[in-house]
Design a protein around this motif. Structure first.
Motif, PDB file in Angstrom:
ATOM      1  N   TYR A 133      39.777  40.887  48.444  1.00 20.12           N
ATOM      2  CA  TYR A 133      39.545  40.109  49.663  1.00 20.12           C
ATOM      3  C   TYR A 133      40.741  40.255  50.595  1.00 20.12           C
ATOM      4  O   TYR A 133      41.875  40.024  50.203  1.00 20.12           O
ATOM      5  N   SER A 134      40.460  40.650  51.831  1.00 17.11           N
ATOM      6  CA  SER A 134      41.549  40.890  52.774  1.00 17.11           C
ATOM      7  C   SER A 134      42.157  39.589  53.288  1.00 17.11           C
ATOM      8  O   SER A 134      43.329  39.533  53.606  1.00 17.11           O
ATOM      9  N   LYS A 135      41.364  38.546  53.374  1.00 18.11           N
ATOM     10  CA  LYS A 135      41.884  37.262  53.834  1.00 18.11           C
ATOM     11  C   LYS A 135      42.390  36.471  52.641  1.00 18.11           C
ATOM     12  O   LYS A 135      41.939  36.654  51.514  1.00 18.11           O
ATOM     13  N   ASN A 136      43.312  35.582  52.929  1.00 18.76           N
ATOM     14  CA  ASN A 136      43.828  34.735  51.862  1.00 18.76           C
ATOM     15  C   ASN A 136      42.746  33.806  51.343  1.00 18.76           C
ATOM     16  O   ASN A 136      41.893  33.344  52.079  1.00 18.76           O
ATOM     17  N   ILE A 137      42.824  33.528  50.058  1.00 20.39           N
ATOM     18  CA  ILE A 137      41.968  32.509  49.466  1.00 20.39           C
ATOM     19  C   ILE A 137      42.701  31.195  49.666  1.00 20.39           C
ATOM     20  O   ILE A 137      43.896  31.094  49.417  1.00 20.39           O
ATOM     21  N   MET A 138      41.992  30.181  50.122  1.00 28.16           N
ATOM     22  CA  MET A 138      42.602  28.890  50.426  1.00 28.16           C
ATOM     23  C   MET A 138      41.852  27.782  49.697  1.00 28.16           C
ATOM     24  O   MET A 138      40.792  28.032  49.128  1.00 28.16           O
ATOM     25  N   PRO A 139      42.376  26.558  49.732  1.00 26.09           N
ATOM     26  CA  PRO A 139      41.698  25.462  49.032  1.00 26.09           C
ATOM     27  C   PRO A 139      40.229  25.328  49.431  1.00 26.09           C
ATOM     28  O   PRO A 139      39.372  25.106  48.576  1.00 26.09           O
ATOM     29  N   GLY A 140      39.904  25.505  50.689  1.00 27.89           N
ATOM     30  CA  GLY A 140      38.520  25.371  51.135  1.00 27.89           C
ATOM     31  C   GLY A 140      37.635  26.547  50.771  1.00 27.89           C
ATOM     32  O   GLY A 140      36.437  26.386  50.561  1.00 27.89           O
ATOM     33  N   THR A 141      38.208  27.740  50.650  1.00 27.15           N
ATOM     34  CA  THR A 141      37.387  28.921  50.368  1.00 27.15           C
ATOM     35  C   THR A 141      37.176  29.157  48.878  1.00 27.15           C
ATOM     36  O   THR A 141      36.274  29.895  48.506  1.00 27.15           O
ATOM     37  N   ILE A 142      37.983  28.544  48.036  1.00 22.36           N
ATOM     38  CA  ILE A 142      37.812  28.728  46.593  1.00 22.36           C
ATOM     39  C   ILE A 142      36.735  27.800  46.031  1.00 22.36           C
ATOM     40  O   ILE A 142      36.165  28.063  44.977  1.00 22.36           O
ATOM     41  N   LEU A 143      36.410  26.740  46.750  1.00 20.50           N
ATOM     42  CA  LEU A 143      35.438  25.766  46.235  1.00 20.50           C
ATOM     43  C   LEU A 143      34.038  26.337  46.049  1.00 20.50           C
ATOM     44  O   LEU A 143      33.423  26.137  45.004  1.00 20.50           O
ATOM     45  N   ALA A 144      33.518  27.005  47.056  1.00 19.26           N
ATOM     46  CA  ALA A 144      32.143  27.522  46.949  1.00 19.26           C
ATOM     47  C   ALA A 144      31.977  28.462  45.756  1.00 19.26           C
ATOM     48  O   ALA A 144      31.033  28.299  44.966  1.00 19.26           O
ATOM     49  N   PRO A 145      32.851  29.455  45.550  1.00 21.20           N
ATOM     50  CA  PRO A 145      32.665  30.318  44.384  1.00 21.20           C
ATOM     51  C   PRO A 145      32.818  29.596  43.050  1.00 21.20           C
ATOM     52  O   PRO A 145      32.068  29.863  42.110  1.00 21.20           O
ATOM     53  N   THR A 146      33.782  28.671  42.950  1.00 24.59           N
ATOM     54  CA  THR A 146      33.960  27.995  41.662  1.00 24.59           C
ATOM     55  C   THR A 146      32.817  27.015  41.389  1.00 24.59           C
ATOM     56  O   THR A 146      32.394  26.874  40.241  1.00 24.59           O
ATOM     57  N   ILE A 147      32.299  26.386  42.425  1.00 28.06           N
ATOM     58  CA  ILE A 147      31.130  25.520  42.237  1.00 28.06           C
ATOM     59  C   ILE A 147      29.916  26.357  41.870  1.00 28.06           C
ATOM     60  O   ILE A 147      29.137  25.984  40.993  1.00 28.06           O
ATOM     61  N   ASN A 148      29.763  27.530  42.488  1.00 28.14           N
ATOM     62  CA  ASN A 148      28.661  28.435  42.132  1.00 28.14           C
ATOM     63  C   ASN A 148      28.761  28.836  40.663  1.00 28.14           C
ATOM     64  O   ASN A 148      27.765  28.813  39.933  1.00 28.14           O
ATOM     65  N   SER A 149      29.946  29.200  40.211  1.00 32.30           N
ATOM     66  CA  SER A 149      30.144  29.579  38.815  1.00 32.30           C
ATOM     67  C   SER A 149      29.782  28.420  37.894  1.00 32.30           C
ATOM     68  O   SER A 149      29.088  28.595  36.885  1.00 32.30           O
ATOM     69  N   HIS A 150      30.229  27.229  38.245  1.00 33.27           N
ATOM     70  CA  HIS A 150      29.960  26.038  37.440  1.00 33.27           C
ATOM     71  C   HIS A 150      28.462  25.724  37.369  1.00 33.27           C
ATOM     72  O   HIS A 150      27.918  25.522  36.285  1.00 33.27           O
ATOM     73  N   ILE A 151      27.817  25.686  38.522  1.00 35.99           N
ATOM     74  CA  ILE A 151      26.386  25.337  38.554  1.00 35.99           C
ATOM     75  C   ILE A 151      25.558  26.387  37.820  1.00 35.99           C
ATOM     76  O   ILE A 151      24.639  26.045  37.070  1.00 35.99           O
TER      77      ILE A 151
END
Length: 160
Positions: A133-151
């Motif tokens: 990923y060219s852009k930094n991962i930030m607190p707001g951008t990490i939530l969607a993928p980790t919630i997707n993984s969890h669900i």
């Protein structure tokens, strides 16, 4: 004395074992947390029919605070779910160590023996390929993928 009978179509038990603050976890450390809500559900559901609800990766008493109040002390962290556990990976302070920590934590998670692989969900794919990923991962951008993984895991792989 009046007796009121209420018929329920479903009784759902839910909660979150996640702490409101991760300050009890030392910087640059990992903490594994047993999901107490699952243990409670297992004990109660043997007596009465219950359905299991899930808070995903949000503590029960979570609330939004203005960013300027907490930014100086906020730390990078990622939560990954497996078996009946949460694993919290805590980095350092964002104000001192920056957002690159998120990529390092993602790589670390994707190398763990319990990691489900990049094809399991789009969230797991994100964790495994974070370096691309060219852009930094930030607190707001990490939530969607980790919630997707969890669900995905709770729906597809977790067995009560």
């Amino acid at each position: 004395i009046y007796e009121v009978k209420i018929l329920f179509s479903k009784i759902i038990i839910t909660g979150s074992s996640l702490p409101v603050s991760f300050s009890e976890i030392k910087l640059h450390n990992i903490k594994e947390i047993e999901r107490t809500e699952i243990m409670i559900w297992k004990k109660c559901s043997s007596r009465i029919p219950l359905h299991f609800g899930d808070y995903t990766l949000v503590p029960v008493s979570y609330y939004d605070k203005p960013r300027q109040l907490y930014y100086p002390t906020i730390t990078a962290h990622i939560i990954y779910t497996y078996a009946d556990k949460f694993v919290i990976y805590r980095g350092g302070r964002l104000s001192k160590e920056g957002y690159e920590q998120y990529k390092d934590i993602c790589i670390r998670i994707s190398q763990e023996p319990f990691f489900r692989g990049d094809k399991y969900s789009s969230g797991d794919y994100f964790l495994a390929h974070s370096t691309s990923y060219s852009k930094n991962i930030m607190p707001g951008t990490i939530l969607a993928p980790t919630i997707n993984s969890h669900i995905t895991y709770m729906y597809d792989g977790f067995k009560l």
